[in-house]
Design a protein around this motif. Structure first.
Motif, PDB file in Angstrom:
ATOM      1  N   CYS A  17       4.918  -5.149  -0.137  1.00  0.00           N
ATOM      2  CA  CYS A  17       3.623  -4.456  -0.271  1.00  0.00           C
ATOM      3  C   CYS A  17       3.357  -3.413   0.806  1.00  0.00           C
ATOM      4  CB  CYS A  17       2.462  -5.441  -0.289  1.00  0.00           C
ATOM      5  SG  CYS A  17       2.878  -7.155  -0.477  1.00  0.00           S
ATOM      6  N   ASP A  50       9.744  -6.422  -7.937  1.00  0.00           N
ATOM      7  CA  ASP A  50       8.376  -6.280  -7.447  1.00  0.00           C
ATOM      8  C   ASP A  50       7.763  -4.985  -7.940  1.00  0.00           C
ATOM      9  OD1 ASP A  50       6.175  -7.143  -6.061  1.00  0.00           O
ATOM     10  OD2 ASP A  50       6.980  -6.735  -4.060  1.00  0.00           O
ATOM     11  N   HIS A 101       3.810  -2.699  -7.246  1.00  0.00           N
ATOM     12  CA  HIS A 101       2.411  -2.650  -6.828  1.00  0.00           C
ATOM     13  C   HIS A 101       1.742  -1.580  -7.653  1.00  0.00           C
ATOM     14  CE1 HIS A 101       4.476  -4.791  -3.630  1.00  0.00           C
ATOM     15  NE2 HIS A 101       3.359  -5.480  -3.587  1.00  0.00           N
ATOM     16  N   TYR A 137      -4.438 -13.020   0.364  1.00  0.00           N
ATOM     17  CA  TYR A 137      -5.298 -11.850   0.136  1.00  0.00           C
ATOM     18  C   TYR A 137      -5.982 -11.835  -1.220  1.00  0.00           C
ATOM     19  CZ  TYR A 137      -0.676 -10.898  -1.719  1.00  0.00           C
ATOM     20  OH  TYR A 137       0.520 -11.022  -2.360  1.00  0.00           O
ATOM     21  N   HIS A 149      -0.378  -6.726  -7.266  1.00  0.00           N
ATOM     22  CA  HIS A 149       1.011  -7.105  -6.980  1.00  0.00           C
ATOM     23  C   HIS A 149       1.501  -7.833  -8.224  1.00  0.00           C
ATOM     24  CE1 HIS A 149       0.116  -7.239  -2.458  1.00  0.00           C
ATOM     25  NE2 HIS A 149      -1.070  -7.287  -2.993  1.00  0.00           N
TER      26      HIS A 149
HETATM   27 ZN   LIG Z   1       3.027  -7.359  -2.856  1.00  0.00          ZN
END
Ligand SMILES: [Zn+2]
Length: 410
Positions: free
Chosen positions: A102, A151, A153, A230, A279
């Motif tokens: 991230c 991944d 974002h 988060y 995410h």
């Molecule tokens: Zn992330």
């Protein structure tokens, strides 16, 4: 629990020469051998292609970054126990192996000014990251210290988040169907008691509400204490041979990092606004994904990501040249093919079966003379001799369709 079930992917990984764990390299740091790497490469290409067609933009970023980057992101404050200790080059130059992608992807967002027309901006990467797992819990590919994460974002305006999460759920289902992943359940992972969370209550409540709305019509359960530090998340769980659950796919809402990294965009009215960071991972890490796929398919992967798709067996030396020519044609058609000369025909057929190769092509004197091949399928079925071009088209059609079957639909 039966130990034989628990070590299944490790045993198959050894037998099929997919990966090796060498104590000299370190626990939890497996090495992918050519067969495992070929399968993984096919899966990575598929995932990138699926993402590209869904509007994702791929990047590369390094698995190592300055300490300050991970102080800003909150990882060193909230996640340090799971990270390798920082490496000091000089008094004011310390680096850490990243525990997540991230922070780098926030810097991709920040690399230039953004307007509402850029959103959703989907920054994707199959990237390396590290977790300082204790050596006692490591095993095979399911718990590792070096992780390659599928991944992304996705930076959205607040009003885009609902549609974005639903679209991610659709992509997850599509990827699972192609790979043969059968989820054990959906979990809405929420905050639990304790101090490890960042952000205010209003942000958490709003994020939770958005995820619940996106899960409308989906059968899910709640997991208090399973949220990221988060924000809340949707986790899609799989179960291994021993029945232990782990997360394979995830969608997480984050209002915190856009603040920490001071991310913004210019809205239609000219004002500055803060994006929401989603995410998400469609199939999780390549390591955990393959630990699961090896077990669920018992090593017999669908043809499209089988390490070797076609093994050609000349009946005797007289057909060696014809088998090699056919292997070259198969490779030119984009297939992974090999010729096996060594030993009796029966032994070579048994060896291909042991290696779970989906197609075996037998080339005898008659086939060599008229340019044909006799295909045997992994499930034991045998096809009549057919022209070599037809055989390659048949296999190519199954591979292109990413089918779980070995024959195209009649
Ligand atoms: Zn992330």
């Amino acid at each position: 629990m039966k130990e034989s079930d628990m070590i299944d992917h490790r045993r198959l990984g050894r037998e099929l020469e997919l990966f090796v764990s060498d104590p000299l390299a370190g626990a939890g740091l497996p090495i992918w051998l050519p067969a495992g790497a070929a399968a993984r490469h096919a899966v990575e290409e598929y995932v990138r292609d699926l993402e590209r067609r869904a509007g994702y933009r791929h990047v590369y970023s390094p698995p190592l970054g300055k300490r300050e980057l991970f102080e800003l992101s909150g990882h060193l404050g909230h996640f340090a126990d799971d990270m390798f200790p920082p490496m000091r080059l000089s008094a004011d130059d310390e680096f850490v192996l990243r525990p997540a992608l991230c922070p780098h992807h926030a810097l991709v967002y920040r690399a230039r000014g953004r307007s509402y027309r850029d959103l959703p901006l989907r920054v994707a990467e199959i990237g390396g990251m590290y977790r300082a797992e204790r050596s006692g819990v490591l095993g095979g590919l399911s718990r590792v210290r070096a992780i390659s994460l599928n991944d992304s974002h996705n930076f959205c305006a607040l009003e885009q988040v609902g549609d974005e999460v639903r679209e991610i759920l659709r992509l997850i289902r599509e990827a699972h169907a192609a790979l043969g992943v059968r989820p054990a359940g959906f979990r809405l992972s929420l905050r639990g008691p304790g101090e490890k969370y960042v952000g205010d209550d209003a942000q958490w409540a709003r994020a939770e509400e958005l995820l619940r709305a996106a899960l409308d019509g989906v059968d899910y359960h709640e997991g208090p204490g399973e949220a990221a530090f988060y924000g809340p998340k949707i986790d899609i769980q799989i179960a291994d041979a021993a029945g232990r659950e782990s997360t394979i796919s995830t969608i997480q809402l984050d209002f915190d990092k856009p603040e920490k990294f001071d991310l913004s965009y210019t809205d239609a009215d000219g004002g500055r606004k803060r994006p929401v960071m989603v995410h998400r991972s469609l199939v999780g890490s390549m390591e955990r994904l393959f630990a699961y796929l090896i077990e669920v398919h018992a090593g017999a992967f669908p043809a499209w990501y089988a390490p070797v798709q076609l093994v050609l067996l000349p009946v005797d030396d007289g057909q060696a040249e014809a088998a090699l020519d056919l292997a070259r044609l198969a490779e030119a058609a984009g297939l992974r093919a090999e010729v096996d000369h060594a030993g009796s025909l029966g032994a070579r057929i048994r060896d291909a079966a042991r290696r779970k190769v989906p197609y075996v092509g037998v080339v005898g004197a008659r086939e060599a003379a008229d340019g044909s091949v006799s295909l045997r399928l992994r499930d034991g079925r045998g096809l009549d001799p057919m022209p070599a071009g037809d055989a390659l088209r048949l296999i190519g059609a199954v591979v292109a369709a990413r089918s779980a079957e070995l024959l195209p639909p009649a």
